[in-house]
Design a protein around this motif. Structure first.
Motif, PDB file in Angstrom:
ATOM      1  N   VAL A 149       0.837  -1.204   0.000  1.00 48.11           N
ATOM      2  CA  VAL A 149       0.000   0.000   0.000  1.00 48.11           C
ATOM      3  C   VAL A 149       0.874   1.257   0.000  1.00 48.11           C
ATOM      4  O   VAL A 149       1.967   1.264   0.566  1.00 48.11           O
ATOM      5  CB  VAL A 149      -0.977   0.039   1.206  1.00 48.11           C
ATOM      6  CG1 VAL A 149      -1.940  -1.132   1.154  1.00 48.11           C
ATOM      7  CG2 VAL A 149      -0.235   0.085   2.531  1.00 48.11           C
ATOM      8  N   GLU A 152      -0.500   6.819   1.616  1.00 49.52           N
ATOM      9  CA  GLU A 152      -1.595   7.655   1.106  1.00 49.52           C
ATOM     10  C   GLU A 152      -2.719   7.713   2.138  1.00 49.52           C
ATOM     11  O   GLU A 152      -3.044   6.712   2.770  1.00 49.52           O
ATOM     12  CB  GLU A 152      -2.097   7.014  -0.196  1.00 49.52           C
ATOM     13  CG  GLU A 152      -3.119   7.798  -0.955  1.00 49.52           C
ATOM     14  CD  GLU A 152      -3.541   7.035  -2.231  1.00 49.52           C
ATOM     15  OE1 GLU A 152      -2.667   6.658  -3.046  1.00 49.52           O
ATOM     16  OE2 GLU A 152      -4.746   6.796  -2.386  1.00 49.52           O
ATOM     17  N   VAL A 154      -6.555   8.004   3.233  1.00 44.04           N
ATOM     18  CA  VAL A 154      -7.885   7.706   2.696  1.00 44.04           C
ATOM     19  C   VAL A 154      -8.928   8.179   3.701  1.00 44.04           C
ATOM     20  O   VAL A 154      -8.771   7.982   4.906  1.00 44.04           O
ATOM     21  CB  VAL A 154      -8.055   6.192   2.430  1.00 44.04           C
ATOM     22  CG1 VAL A 154      -9.485   5.856   2.039  1.00 44.04           C
ATOM     23  CG2 VAL A 154      -7.093   5.727   1.341  1.00 44.04           C
ATOM     24  N   LEU A 168      -2.812   4.720   4.816  1.00 41.83           N
ATOM     25  CA  LEU A 168      -2.761   3.287   4.496  1.00 41.83           C
ATOM     26  C   LEU A 168      -1.505   2.591   5.004  1.00 41.83           C
ATOM     27  O   LEU A 168      -1.546   1.443   5.438  1.00 41.83           O
ATOM     28  CB  LEU A 168      -2.860   3.096   2.976  1.00 41.83           C
ATOM     29  CG  LEU A 168      -4.220   3.433   2.350  1.00 41.83           C
ATOM     30  CD1 LEU A 168      -4.101   3.424   0.837  1.00 41.83           C
ATOM     31  CD2 LEU A 168      -5.293   2.468   2.822  1.00 41.83           C
ATOM     32  N   PRO A 213     -10.768   2.088   5.217  1.00 42.91           N
ATOM     33  CA  PRO A 213      -9.856   2.717   4.249  1.00 42.91           C
ATOM     34  C   PRO A 213      -9.176   1.712   3.312  1.00 42.91           C
ATOM     35  O   PRO A 213      -9.061   1.969   2.112  1.00 42.91           O
ATOM     36  CB  PRO A 213      -8.829   3.423   5.147  1.00 42.91           C
ATOM     37  CG  PRO A 213      -9.613   3.761   6.373  1.00 42.91           C
ATOM     38  CD  PRO A 213     -10.527   2.579   6.585  1.00 42.91           C
ATOM     39  N   CYS A 214      -8.766   0.569   3.827  1.00 43.14           N
ATOM     40  CA  CYS A 214      -8.085  -0.370   2.924  1.00 43.14           C
ATOM     41  C   CYS A 214      -9.073  -0.996   1.937  1.00 43.14           C
ATOM     42  O   CYS A 214      -8.712  -1.321   0.806  1.00 43.14           O
ATOM     43  CB  CYS A 214      -7.256  -1.399   3.695  1.00 43.14           C
ATOM     44  SG  CYS A 214      -8.101  -2.879   4.180  1.00 43.14           S
ATOM     45  N   TYR A 217      -9.453   1.564  -0.757  1.00 44.96           N
ATOM     46  CA  TYR A 217      -8.276   1.533  -1.633  1.00 44.96           C
ATOM     47  C   TYR A 217      -8.380   0.375  -2.637  1.00 44.96           C
ATOM     48  O   TYR A 217      -8.092   0.535  -3.827  1.00 44.96           O
ATOM     49  CB  TYR A 217      -7.001   1.420  -0.785  1.00 44.96           C
ATOM     50  CG  TYR A 217      -5.746   1.393  -1.616  1.00 44.96           C
ATOM     51  CD1 TYR A 217      -5.410   2.464  -2.438  1.00 44.96           C
ATOM     52  CD2 TYR A 217      -4.901   0.281  -1.595  1.00 44.96           C
ATOM     53  CE1 TYR A 217      -4.261   2.433  -3.222  1.00 44.96           C
ATOM     54  CE2 TYR A 217      -3.756   0.241  -2.373  1.00 44.96           C
ATOM     55  CZ  TYR A 217      -3.440   1.318  -3.183  1.00 44.96           C
ATOM     56  OH  TYR A 217      -2.310   1.283  -3.962  1.00 44.96           O
ATOM     57  N   LYS A 220     -10.681   1.230  -5.389  1.00 38.99           N
ATOM     58  CA  LYS A 220     -10.060   2.139  -6.341  1.00 38.99           C
ATOM     59  C   LYS A 220      -9.189   1.351  -7.329  1.00 38.99           C
ATOM     60  O   LYS A 220      -9.275   1.541  -8.534  1.00 38.99           O
ATOM     61  CB  LYS A 220      -9.227   3.173  -5.570  1.00 38.99           C
ATOM     62  CG  LYS A 220      -9.005   4.470  -6.317  1.00 38.99           C
ATOM     63  CD  LYS A 220      -8.342   5.503  -5.422  1.00 38.99           C
ATOM     64  CE  LYS A 220      -6.840   5.499  -5.634  1.00 38.99           C
ATOM     65  NZ  LYS A 220      -6.136   6.511  -4.852  1.00 38.99           N
ATOM     66  N   LEU A 221      -8.361   0.447  -6.785  1.00 36.67           N
ATOM     67  CA  LEU A 221      -7.473  -0.337  -7.647  1.00 36.67           C
ATOM     68  C   LEU A 221      -8.245  -1.214  -8.623  1.00 36.67           C
ATOM     69  O   LEU A 221      -7.810  -1.470  -9.741  1.00 36.67           O
ATOM     70  CB  LEU A 221      -6.560  -1.233  -6.794  1.00 36.67           C
ATOM     71  CG  LEU A 221      -5.407  -0.587  -6.037  1.00 36.67           C
ATOM     72  CD1 LEU A 221      -4.611  -1.664  -5.300  1.00 36.67           C
ATOM     73  CD2 LEU A 221      -4.488   0.175  -6.990  1.00 36.67           C
ATOM     74  N   THR A 226     -17.465   3.045  -4.692  1.00 32.83           N
ATOM     75  CA  THR A 226     -17.465   2.961  -3.229  1.00 32.83           C
ATOM     76  C   THR A 226     -18.890   3.151  -2.727  1.00 32.83           C
ATOM     77  O   THR A 226     -19.530   4.148  -3.059  1.00 32.83           O
ATOM     78  CB  THR A 226     -16.537   4.040  -2.636  1.00 32.83           C
ATOM     79  OG1 THR A 226     -15.186   3.692  -2.952  1.00 32.83           O
ATOM     80  CG2 THR A 226     -16.671   4.141  -1.119  1.00 32.83           C
TER      81      THR A 226
END
Ligand code: ZN
Length: 309
Positions: A149, A152, A154, A168, A213-214, A217, A220-221, A226
């Motif tokens: 990670v 960053e 989030v 992260l 948050p993870c 993330y 997003k990847l 969301t």
């Protein structure tokens, strides 16, 4: 026309459903039903060894008894390995996935003492292994796979908790996507399932807020939307103490011998702030009167009848 609201309740049947689960199910269900949306049921039995068949059956029958009527078919994570595998391979293409050969003992040693409740952060031991080192290690041990990670921040915009921010690399740090025994990790499975089921809102306990948050993330990847998050307060007993262990609270089987179904529903609805006093009611009857503004954002107190003492 606005798009339909789709929610879900996603219990892990590694034990009997406890009052906290039932309250969460109720709020997740009423939140979408009160807006004419759909509510799905997903059984999070990724780890089959921890989730025996009879507990899954009990979970389904408890929810049915209380009057939950789910949309669509029940999803079982234990049957969705192929979907997690596809997402895992997409993540590998980002270049952020690496094998981790650390043993449980090594991970324990690297964990600083007296950290209390803080999240365990993997120190990155295997992050920069050379291809030769990976080759050698893989000959003697199956690796787990972690996601590297970035440093960053989030932010989660939570309906009840407001803004929750975390970095992260401190929370959770490089986390596991697939265990050495090939079982996919909870975060990956949840994110894939929510996206593929078209979930637009997630209602779950406060204890999972720090893991959100993870998951954002990962969304997003993987190019997933969301959903809207609502993390609900935890349940406490009549003295205000947190129900840390499940055995402090009684099972639905125990309660239903002493109270009618509608009495139990009324007690849960009262604990959630949905009705001003305890009276028997049905889940159906709560749909038109449900409002998030009635649910207090403080510890929710469990009626005495739910407790063993
Ligand atoms: Zn490692």
């Amino acid at each position: 026309m606005s798009s339909p609201v789709v929610g879900r309740f996603a219990p892990t049947p590694s034990g009997f459903l406890h009052p906290g689960n039932l309250l969460c199910a109720m709020l997740a269900y009423l939140s979408v039903r009160s807006r004419g949306g759909q509510c799905l049921l997903r059984i999070e039995d990724l780890d089959k060894a921890r989730c025996p068949e009879h507990l899954t059956r009990q979970c389904l029958s408890d929810l049915d008894y209380l009057g939950f009527r789910w949309d669509g078919l029940v999803l079982y994570q234990s049957e969705r390995t192929k979907h997690y595998e596809q997402a895992f391979h997409r993540l590998i293409k980002t270049g952020r996935v690496y094998p981790c050969f650390c043993s449980r003992a090594q991970l324990h040693v690297s964990q600083a003492p007296n950290r209390g409740d803080t999240v365990y952060v993997y120190p990155g031991t295997c992050r920069n292994l050379t291809p030769e080192q990976v080759h050698q290690k893989a000959a003697v041990k199956q690796p787990a796979y972690r996601l590297h990670v970035p440093d960053e921040t989030v932010t989660v915009s939570d309906r009840m908790q407001g803004r929750y921010t975390s970095c992260l690399s401190n929370n959770p740090g490089d986390f596991i996507l697939r265990r050495a025994d090939h079982v996919y990790a909870y975060h990956l499975a949840v994110v894939v399932d929510d996206a593929e089921s078209g979930i637009t809102e997630v209602v779950r306990g406060m204890d999972i807020l720090s893991a959100t948050p993870c998951q954002i993330y990962l969304q997003k990847l993987l190019d997933y939307p969301t959903p809207e998050y609502t993390h609900i307060p935890l349940l406490v007993d009549a003295h205000g103490a947190r129900l840390a262990k499940r055995n402090q609270a009684v099972s639905l089987a125990f309660l239903s011998k002493r109270h009618t179904r509608d009495e139990i529903t009324g007690m849960l609805a009262f604990a959630a702030g949905l009705i001003p006093e305890v009276y028997p009611c049905t889940l159906e009857a709560l749909i038109p009167i449900f409002s998030w503004s009635n649910v207090p954002n403080t510890d929710l107190q469990l009626p005495q009848a739910f407790l063993t003492e």
